[in-house]
Design an enzyme around this catalytic site. Structure first.
Site, PDB file in Angstrom:
ATOM      1  N   ARG A   1       0.948  -1.348   0.148  1.00  0.00           N
ATOM      2  CA  ARG A   1      -0.140  -0.447   0.390  1.00  0.00           C
ATOM      3  C   ARG A   1       0.577   1.205   0.020  1.00  0.00           C
ATOM      4  O   ARG A   1       1.853   0.841  -0.178  1.00  0.00           O
ATOM      5  CB  ARG A   1      -0.894   0.247   0.820  1.00  0.00           C
ATOM      6  CG  ARG A   1       0.107  -0.180   2.649  1.00  0.00           C
ATOM      7  CD  ARG A   1      -0.470   0.059   3.563  1.00  0.00           C
ATOM      8  NE  ARG A   1      -0.696   1.384   3.687  1.00  0.00           N
ATOM      9  CZ  ARG A   1       0.706   2.019   3.344  1.00  0.00           C
ATOM     10  NH1 ARG A   1       1.642   2.167   3.946  1.00  0.00           N
ATOM     11  NH2 ARG A   1       0.784   3.568   3.543  1.00  0.00           N
ATOM     12  N   GLY A   2       0.335   2.544   0.031  1.00  0.00           N
ATOM     13  CA  GLY A   2       1.027   3.461  -0.315  1.00  0.00           C
ATOM     14  C   GLY A   2       1.188   3.762  -1.446  1.00  0.00           C
ATOM     15  O   GLY A   2       2.227   2.768  -2.709  1.00  0.00           O
ATOM     16  N   ALA A   3       0.729   4.925  -1.902  1.00  0.00           N
ATOM     17  CA  ALA A   3       1.003   4.967  -3.990  1.00  0.00           C
ATOM     18  C   ALA A   3       1.820   5.068  -3.940  1.00  0.00           C
ATOM     19  O   ALA A   3       2.093   4.186  -5.412  1.00  0.00           O
ATOM     20  CB  ALA A   3       1.009   6.835  -3.359  1.00  0.00           C
TER      21      ALA A   3
ATOM     22  N   ARG B   1      -7.212  -0.890  -7.116  1.00  0.00           N
ATOM     23  CA  ARG B   1      -7.281   0.265  -5.990  1.00  0.00           C
ATOM     24  C   ARG B   1      -8.061   1.283  -6.491  1.00  0.00           C
ATOM     25  O   ARG B   1      -7.104   1.859  -8.114  1.00  0.00           O
ATOM     26  CB  ARG B   1      -6.720   0.474  -5.448  1.00  0.00           C
ATOM     27  CG  ARG B   1      -6.492  -0.876  -3.453  1.00  0.00           C
ATOM     28  CD  ARG B   1      -5.450   0.042  -3.072  1.00  0.00           C
ATOM     29  NE  ARG B   1      -6.221   0.854  -1.815  1.00  0.00           N
ATOM     30  CZ  ARG B   1      -5.516   1.145  -0.725  1.00  0.00           C
ATOM     31  NH1 ARG B   1      -4.335   1.169  -0.612  1.00  0.00           N
ATOM     32  NH2 ARG B   1      -6.278   2.280   0.002  1.00  0.00           N
TER      33      ARG B   1
ATOM     34  N   GLN C   1      -2.757   2.512   9.454  1.00  0.00           N
ATOM     35  CA  GLN C   1      -1.478   2.936   9.264  1.00  0.00           C
ATOM     36  C   GLN C   1      -0.969   3.300  10.013  1.00  0.00           C
ATOM     37  O   GLN C   1       0.582   3.021   9.480  1.00  0.00           O
ATOM     38  CB  GLN C   1      -1.738   3.385   7.507  1.00  0.00           C
ATOM     39  CG  GLN C   1      -2.776   2.758   6.577  1.00  0.00           C
ATOM     40  CD  GLN C   1      -3.779   2.551   6.751  1.00  0.00           C
ATOM     41  OE1 GLN C   1      -4.342   2.947   7.135  1.00  0.00           O
ATOM     42  NE2 GLN C   1      -4.401   2.484   5.347  1.00  0.00           N
TER      43      GLN C   1
ATOM     44  N   ASP D   1      -1.742  11.085  -2.500  1.00  0.00           N
ATOM     45  CA  ASP D   1      -2.138   9.711  -3.240  1.00  0.00           C
ATOM     46  C   ASP D   1      -2.807  10.586  -4.591  1.00  0.00           C
ATOM     47  O   ASP D   1      -2.267   9.466  -5.853  1.00  0.00           O
ATOM     48  CB  ASP D   1      -3.660   8.940  -2.849  1.00  0.00           C
ATOM     49  CG  ASP D   1      -3.300   7.768  -1.751  1.00  0.00           C
ATOM     50  OD1 ASP D   1      -2.750   8.134  -0.670  1.00  0.00           O
ATOM     51  OD2 ASP D   1      -2.866   6.789  -1.787  1.00  0.00           O
TER      52      ASP D   1
ATOM     53  N   ASN E   1      -5.658  12.169  -0.315  1.00  0.00           N
ATOM     54  CA  ASN E   1      -4.718  11.645   0.807  1.00  0.00           C
ATOM     55  C   ASN E   1      -5.807  10.257   1.566  1.00  0.00           C
ATOM     56  O   ASN E   1      -6.719  11.208   1.884  1.00  0.00           O
ATOM     57  CB  ASN E   1      -3.481  12.155   1.384  1.00  0.00           C
ATOM     58  CG  ASN E   1      -2.603  11.360   2.390  1.00  0.00           C
ATOM     59  OD1 ASN E   1      -2.189  10.768   1.549  1.00  0.00           O
ATOM     60  ND2 ASN E   1      -2.467  11.736   3.872  1.00  0.00           N
ATOM     61  N   LYS E   2      -4.781  10.364   2.453  1.00  0.00           N
ATOM     62  CA  LYS E   2      -6.043   8.740   3.522  1.00  0.00           C
ATOM     63  C   LYS E   2      -7.010   9.854   4.592  1.00  0.00           C
ATOM     64  O   LYS E   2      -6.604  10.814   4.567  1.00  0.00           O
ATOM     65  CB  LYS E   2      -4.747   8.473   5.175  1.00  0.00           C
ATOM     66  CG  LYS E   2      -5.185   7.722   5.784  1.00  0.00           C
ATOM     67  CD  LYS E   2      -5.947   6.520   5.124  1.00  0.00           C
ATOM     68  CE  LYS E   2      -5.582   5.439   4.177  1.00  0.00           C
ATOM     69  NZ  LYS E   2      -6.538   4.692   3.130  1.00  0.00           N
TER      70      LYS E   2
HETATM   71  O1  MRU Z   1      -4.944   2.890   2.458  1.00  0.00           O
HETATM   72  P1  MRU Z   1      -3.360   3.678   1.521  1.00  0.00           P
HETATM   73  O2  MRU Z   1      -2.641   2.788   3.319  1.00  0.00           O
HETATM   74  O3  MRU Z   1      -2.688   2.704   0.187  1.00  0.00           O
HETATM   75  O4  MRU Z   1      -3.234   5.143   2.301  1.00  0.00           O
HETATM   76  C1  MRU Z   1      -2.395   4.968   2.217  1.00  0.00           C
HETATM   77  C2  MRU Z   1      -1.707   7.033   1.847  1.00  0.00           C
HETATM   78  O5  MRU Z   1      -2.833   7.650   1.943  1.00  0.00           O
HETATM   79  C3  MRU Z   1      -0.610   7.381   1.923  1.00  0.00           C
HETATM   80  O6  MRU Z   1      -0.246   8.545   2.799  1.00  0.00           O
HETATM   81  C4  MRU Z   1      -0.481   8.078   0.772  1.00  0.00           C
HETATM   82  O7  MRU Z   1      -0.382   6.773  -0.396  1.00  0.00           O
HETATM   83  C5  MRU Z   1       0.989   8.775   0.219  1.00  0.00           C
HETATM   84  S1  MRU Z   1       2.575   7.349   0.425  1.00  0.00           S
HETATM   85  C6  MRU Z   1       3.923   8.496   0.440  1.00  0.00           C
END
Ligand code: MRU
Length: 347
Positions: free
Chosen positions: A46-48, A89, A196, A237, A247-248
């Site tokens: 996970r994470g962009a 996703r 997270q 994201d 973002n989250k």
């Molecule tokens: O649902 P996730 O855990 O994939 O969400 C991730 C985030 O929102 C991060 O803050 C974002 O992807 C930036 S990661 C460098």
């Protein structure tokens, strides 16, 4: 801390299963595209930026055994793999950027033999990984200039090593500041519902020797009011052409609170997170996730009345007007965003 979130190892994709953290640092060896799709869906990876890498490696995994005899057949196989991974996703731009980069590499080499195109796609996927490592360090370099020694920093979700290959965007800035001798104190929001912040950010910051304190999401306002936060930094994201940033979920709350308390609010993200085809945040697709993430703690213990209605958007959009600056590998972007994003991010 020397770990890699995702890489190609001995014929398969090796990734950290992030659903096991902080209890266990366990790796998953992915040889099958369906397993990768599922790993993305349930946030094992996970994470962009890490999703961009998963997409690129996934394309190679999906086409390496293609029996296509010519480019037209190969392209059909490639498109099938790309469509499948794209359905995992919807919000992180990097995932689609990774897929597009792989398709671009295939088309650019369409006159070569299928075997050679496969080799070049492997090379491209590995380049995505190496680029991320370099890009995150550049983000860290620019971002650390904004932080003073002894600053108290608030962050949300995980935009660190675990969201990239091995460094991070928002947390990369913190790692760089530490390397420069700054003594930052970090507050990590737990980041309901999938935690997270609590599970991943505290884990990697602690391992890296950063002074980190965990708070529940709803404590952020109180800390700001008490004067205990100097700056807020988050990842992204997807960033629209006008600077609106997905973002989250919960990031927007922090931006509004920061605005009220006059605390600088920064976004750190690579250029691959920008989506200039989207004019504003209204156009950003927001992932809706299973309500059980909210009503149960990790699908195990119920914490809400049975059968209750649940709304579970995984991301929110922070209006560009609430963002002090966006830190990228190409430098720091400040308002007016429409003009400056175009100038710095357009190829
Ligand atoms: O649902 P996730 O855990 O994939 O969400 C991730 C985030 O929102 C991060 O803050 C974002 O992807 C930036 S990661 C460098």
């Amino acid at each position: 801390m020397k770990i890699r979130t995702i890489e190609w190892k001995r014929g398969c994709i090796k990734l950290i299963d992030q659903t096991r953290l902080p209890g266990k640092l366990q790796y998953l060896y992915v040889r099958d595209l369906k397993v990768l799709w599922q790993a993305i869906k349930v946030l094992k990876v996970r994470g962009a930026p890490a999703l961009g890498a998963a997409a690129a490696l996934g394309v190679y995994l999906g086409i390496k055994d293609s029996r296509a005899k010519n480019f037209a057949q190969f392209k059909r196989d490639l498109e099938r793999v790309v469509k499948y991974l794209a359905s995992s996703r919807p919000t992180a731009r990097n995932l689609f950027w990774g897929l597009e980069r792989m398709c671009g590499a295939a088309v650019k080499n369409k006159d070569k033999s299928i075997g050679r195109i496969k080799e070049l796609l492997f090379k491209e996927a590995k380049a995505v990984i190496e680029d991320d490592r370099r890009i995150c360090r550049r983000i860290g370099y620019y971002g650390a200039k904004l932080f003073k020694s002894a600053d108290n920093i608030l962050t949300v979700c995980n935009a660190g090593i675990l969201a990239t290959i091995d460094y991070g965007t928002a947390l990369g800035v913190i790692y760089r500041a530490k390397q420069e001798g700054k003594r930052l104190k970090v507050y990590a929001c737990e980041t309901r519902p999938l935690l997270q912040g609590a599970r991943l950010t505290t884990w990697e910051l602690k391992q890296s020797g950063i002074d980190v304190t965990l708070i529940c999401d709803n404590m952020a306002g109180t800390l700001m009011k008490q004067g205990r936060i100097d700056r807020v930094i988050a990842g992204a994201d997807r960033i629209a052409a006008n600077g609106d940033t997905a973002n989250k979920i919960g990031t927007y709350n922090l931006a509004v609170l920061s605005h009220y308390h006059k605390i600088p609010f920064y976004i750190a993200a690579p250029s691959s997170t920008f989506d200039l085809s989207i004019k504003s945040g209204q156009g950003i697709p927001i992932e809706q996730r299973n309500g059980r993430e909210v009503s149960e703690l990790f699908f195990k213990r119920p914490i809400a009345a049975k059968g209750i209605k649940i709304y579970n958007p995984a991301f929110d959009v922070t209006d560009a007007g609430l963002i002090t600056a966006i830190i990228t590998e190409r430098g720091i972007i400040r308002p007016p965003y429409l003009r400056n994003i175009k100038r710095i991010i357009s190829p």
